[in-house]
Design an enzyme around this catalytic site. Structure first.
Site, PDB file in Angstrom:
ATOM      1  N   SER A  36       0.900  -1.207   0.087  1.00  0.00           N
ATOM      2  CA  SER A  36      -0.276   0.042   0.090  1.00  0.00           C
ATOM      3  C   SER A  36       0.878   1.195  -0.025  1.00  0.00           C
ATOM      4  CB  SER A  36      -0.928   0.038   1.117  1.00  0.00           C
ATOM      5  OG  SER A  36      -1.499   1.321   1.457  1.00  0.00           O
ATOM      6  N   TYR A  43      -1.053  -0.379  10.654  1.00  0.00           N
ATOM      7  CA  TYR A  43      -1.562  -0.854   9.489  1.00  0.00           C
ATOM      8  C   TYR A  43      -0.255  -0.857   8.398  1.00  0.00           C
ATOM      9  CZ  TYR A  43      -3.441  -1.237   4.666  1.00  0.00           C
ATOM     10  OH  TYR A  43      -3.504  -1.658   3.170  1.00  0.00           O
ATOM     11  N   LYS A  80       2.608  -3.563   6.651  1.00  0.00           N
ATOM     12  CA  LYS A  80       2.824  -3.495   5.159  1.00  0.00           C
ATOM     13  C   LYS A  80       4.358  -3.514   4.860  1.00  0.00           C
ATOM     14  CE  LYS A  80      -1.443  -4.509   3.514  1.00  0.00           C
ATOM     15  NZ  LYS A  80      -1.576  -5.683   2.898  1.00  0.00           N
TER      16      LYS A  80
HETATM   17  C1  UD1 Z   1      -6.968   5.394   3.699  1.00  0.00           C
HETATM   18  C2  UD1 Z   1      -5.953   4.954   4.602  1.00  0.00           C
HETATM   19  C3  UD1 Z   1      -4.827   4.407   3.973  1.00  0.00           C
HETATM   20  C4  UD1 Z   1      -5.442   3.176   2.936  1.00  0.00           C
HETATM   21  C5  UD1 Z   1      -6.462   3.693   2.035  1.00  0.00           C
HETATM   22  C6  UD1 Z   1      -7.346   2.655   1.261  1.00  0.00           C
HETATM   23  C7  UD1 Z   1      -5.998   6.365   6.393  1.00  0.00           C
HETATM   24  C8  UD1 Z   1      -5.278   7.551   7.328  1.00  0.00           C
HETATM   25  N1  UD1 Z   1      -5.465   6.100   5.400  1.00  0.00           N
HETATM   26  O1  UD1 Z   1      -6.330   6.527   2.830  1.00  0.00           O
HETATM   27  O2  UD1 Z   1      -3.808   3.798   4.470  1.00  0.00           O
HETATM   28  O3  UD1 Z   1      -4.513   2.440   2.154  1.00  0.00           O
HETATM   29  O4  UD1 Z   1      -7.548   4.438   2.908  1.00  0.00           O
HETATM   30  O5  UD1 Z   1      -8.254   3.070   0.387  1.00  0.00           O
HETATM   31  O6  UD1 Z   1      -7.124   5.782   6.698  1.00  0.00           O
HETATM   32  N2  UD1 Z   1     -12.287  12.236   3.569  1.00  0.00           N
HETATM   33  C9  UD1 Z   1     -13.486  13.216   3.964  1.00  0.00           C
HETATM   34  N3  UD1 Z   1     -14.354  12.734   4.710  1.00  0.00           N
HETATM   35  C10 UD1 Z   1     -14.597  11.422   4.795  1.00  0.00           C
HETATM   36  C11 UD1 Z   1     -13.641  10.408   4.487  1.00  0.00           C
HETATM   37  C12 UD1 Z   1     -12.659  11.025   3.776  1.00  0.00           C
HETATM   38  O7  UD1 Z   1     -13.099  14.380   3.631  1.00  0.00           O
HETATM   39  O8  UD1 Z   1     -15.733  11.129   5.325  1.00  0.00           O
HETATM   40  C13 UD1 Z   1     -11.292  12.577   2.879  1.00  0.00           C
HETATM   41  C14 UD1 Z   1      -9.807  12.312   3.521  1.00  0.00           C
HETATM   42  O9  UD1 Z   1      -9.299  13.432   4.427  1.00  0.00           O
HETATM   43  C15 UD1 Z   1      -8.806  11.885   2.532  1.00  0.00           C
HETATM   44  C16 UD1 Z   1      -9.692  11.570   1.227  1.00  0.00           C
HETATM   45  O10 UD1 Z   1     -11.090  11.976   1.573  1.00  0.00           O
HETATM   46  O11 UD1 Z   1      -8.307  13.230   2.328  1.00  0.00           O
HETATM   47  C17 UD1 Z   1      -9.622   9.949   1.185  1.00  0.00           C
HETATM   48  O12 UD1 Z   1      -9.866   9.341   2.301  1.00  0.00           O
HETATM   49  P1  UD1 Z   1     -10.018   7.780   2.482  1.00  0.00           P
HETATM   50  O13 UD1 Z   1     -10.823   7.245   1.284  1.00  0.00           O
HETATM   51  O14 UD1 Z   1     -10.316   7.533   3.819  1.00  0.00           O
HETATM   52  O15 UD1 Z   1      -8.409   7.387   2.106  1.00  0.00           O
HETATM   53  P2  UD1 Z   1      -6.976   7.606   2.591  1.00  0.00           P
HETATM   54  O16 UD1 Z   1      -7.155   8.437   3.695  1.00  0.00           O
HETATM   55  O17 UD1 Z   1      -6.198   8.321   1.617  1.00  0.00           O
END
Ligand code: UD1
Length: 355
Positions: A137, A161, A165
């Site tokens: 990842s 996590y 990895k």
């Molecule tokens: C997350 C994991 C990462 C994993 C990936 C798998 C964390 C810190 N990281 O990445 O290890 O490999 O998922 O897909 O959890 N967001 C919002 N509102 C929400 C949900 C998300 O604003 O309700 C934003 C987050 O701040 C981020 C973006 O959307 O900027 C993507 O979030 P998310 O889908 O959770 O992925 P990652 O955090 O990048």
């Protein structure tokens, strides 16, 4: 055609990859514990691949089991050998993947992700199967100072996590150095989203989702009232976080390309980013989802989420050069396919049981 063992094949990325591999002609043996996945995913993959009951048993064998159970795993290698069709390679998806959960239950994460992989590797060694693709990842890069991120970036995970990895990648490197017969490819995924265009398989997180795409579709369907956007003060053009979203169909094709390469070439150890190289902000995702699916996504900007970083974007050039693979699907495709999956399966695979 080579025969490949797929661990964790009923999960989100595993199920889409199996569909691509069956279409390409590979014969597969799947092991999945189904603790965080559904057997229905594999039934639907058979339907997508048009496998009838007769040829299914030859092309796709499924076992329920945990890779930490030595006897279950050993049986797979022995049976394959007895059938005269030994396992040629392994794609290892099985593992736990929630960052939040890993902070709460680190021992479980180290046991399943690291000890589980060691059990698998020991069995592969015993039965002389030394070709492996590992699900890594982009989370192992941690908080980087510059994008795009290439494979030579420092490994610096910031949660349990990610630590598991990174630890597995280190084990794989050590193993590859111990014996030149090992052929190992570690694929570092960026943000996998979307679903199969048939609407039959997709992401089905256990419990309440944490990731952006499942949450956006929950808001679009009215299951959730409002999307909470984490932070409106990031150093990006619209002040929301930027990620490299990759359609799961492109990711599945990436696995197929990596497997073809693994089998054909003598590469001892290879690490590849699988991403699009294109970054999209949270608000871009929201706008594109509304436009392409004709839905409304009410949102509010709230505080930053702990552990988030401003921008994560892959440098995908190495995979393009070595595998001849690159992503093809747009953000619009990701939204449309996520939405189709959600609409047709409002409760994921559980929807079918309710009919
Ligand atoms: C997350 C994991 C990462 C994993 C990936 C798998 C964390 C810190 N990281 O990445 O290890 O490999 O998922 O897909 O959890 N967001 C919002 N509102 C929400 C949900 C998300 O604003 O309700 C934003 C987050 O701040 C981020 C973006 O959307 O900027 C993507 O979030 P998310 O889908 O959770 O992925 P990652 O955090 O990048």
């Amino acid at each position: 055609m080579p025969r490949v063992l797929i661990t964790g094949g009923a999960g989100f990325i595993g199920s889409h990859t199996i569909a691509a591999l069956l279409e390409a002609g590979y014969d597969l043996v799947v092991i999945d514990s189904f603790v965080n996945s559904s057997e229905l995913a594999l039934q639907r993959v058979m339907e997508i691949a048009s496998l009838d009951a007769k040829n299914t048993s030859n092309r796709l064998e499924v076992t329920r089991g945990d890779i930490r159970e030595k006897s279950t795993l050993e049986k797979l290698f022995i049976n394959a050998k007895r059938q005269g069709r030994p396992l040629d390679a392994v794609i290892h998806f099985a593992g736990l993947k929630s960052v939040r959960e890993s902070v709460q239950y680190p021992l479980n994460y180290w046991d399943v992700n690291v000890n589980g992989t060691c059990c698998l590797l020991a069995m592969m060694q015993k039965y002389n199967c030394r070709s492996l693709i590992f699900s890594s990842s982009a989370t192992i890069y941690g908080d980087v100072s510059a994008v795009p991120i290439s494979e030579s970036e420092l490994i610096s995970p910031i949660n349990p996590y990610g630590n598991t990895k990174a630890a597995v990648e280190q084990i794989l490197l050590d193993l590859s150095r111990s014996d030149a017969d090992w052929k190992i490819t570690s694929l570092r995924y960026f943000n996998p989203v979307g679903a199969h265009p048939s609407g039959r398989i997709g992401e089905c997180p256990l419990g309440s989702p944490n990731n952006l795409f499942p949450l956006v579709s929950d808001v679009a369907s009215g299951r959730k009232k409002i999307l909470r956007v984490y932070g409106g003060d990031w150093p990006t053009p619209d002040k929301t976080c930027i990620r490299d979203y990759i359609h799961v169909m492109d990711l599945a094709e990436g696995h197929l390309a990596a497997l073809n390469h693994l089998i054909a070439e003598r590469t001892n150890f290879l690490v590849l980013n699988l991403g699009s190289g294109i970054g999209h902000s949270v608000l871009e995702v929201v706008n594109e989802f509304e436009k392409s699916t004709k839905t409304e996504i009410p949102y509010e900007i709230v505080d930053r989420r702990i552990g988030d970083t401003a921008i994560t974007v892959a440098d995908p050039q190495k995979a393009k050069k070595i595998l001849g693979w690159e992503t093809k699907k747009s953000l619009g495709n990701m939204c449309i396919d996520t939405w189709r999956w959600q609409k047709e399966n409002p409760n994921g695979y559980a929807s079918e049981h309710r009919q």
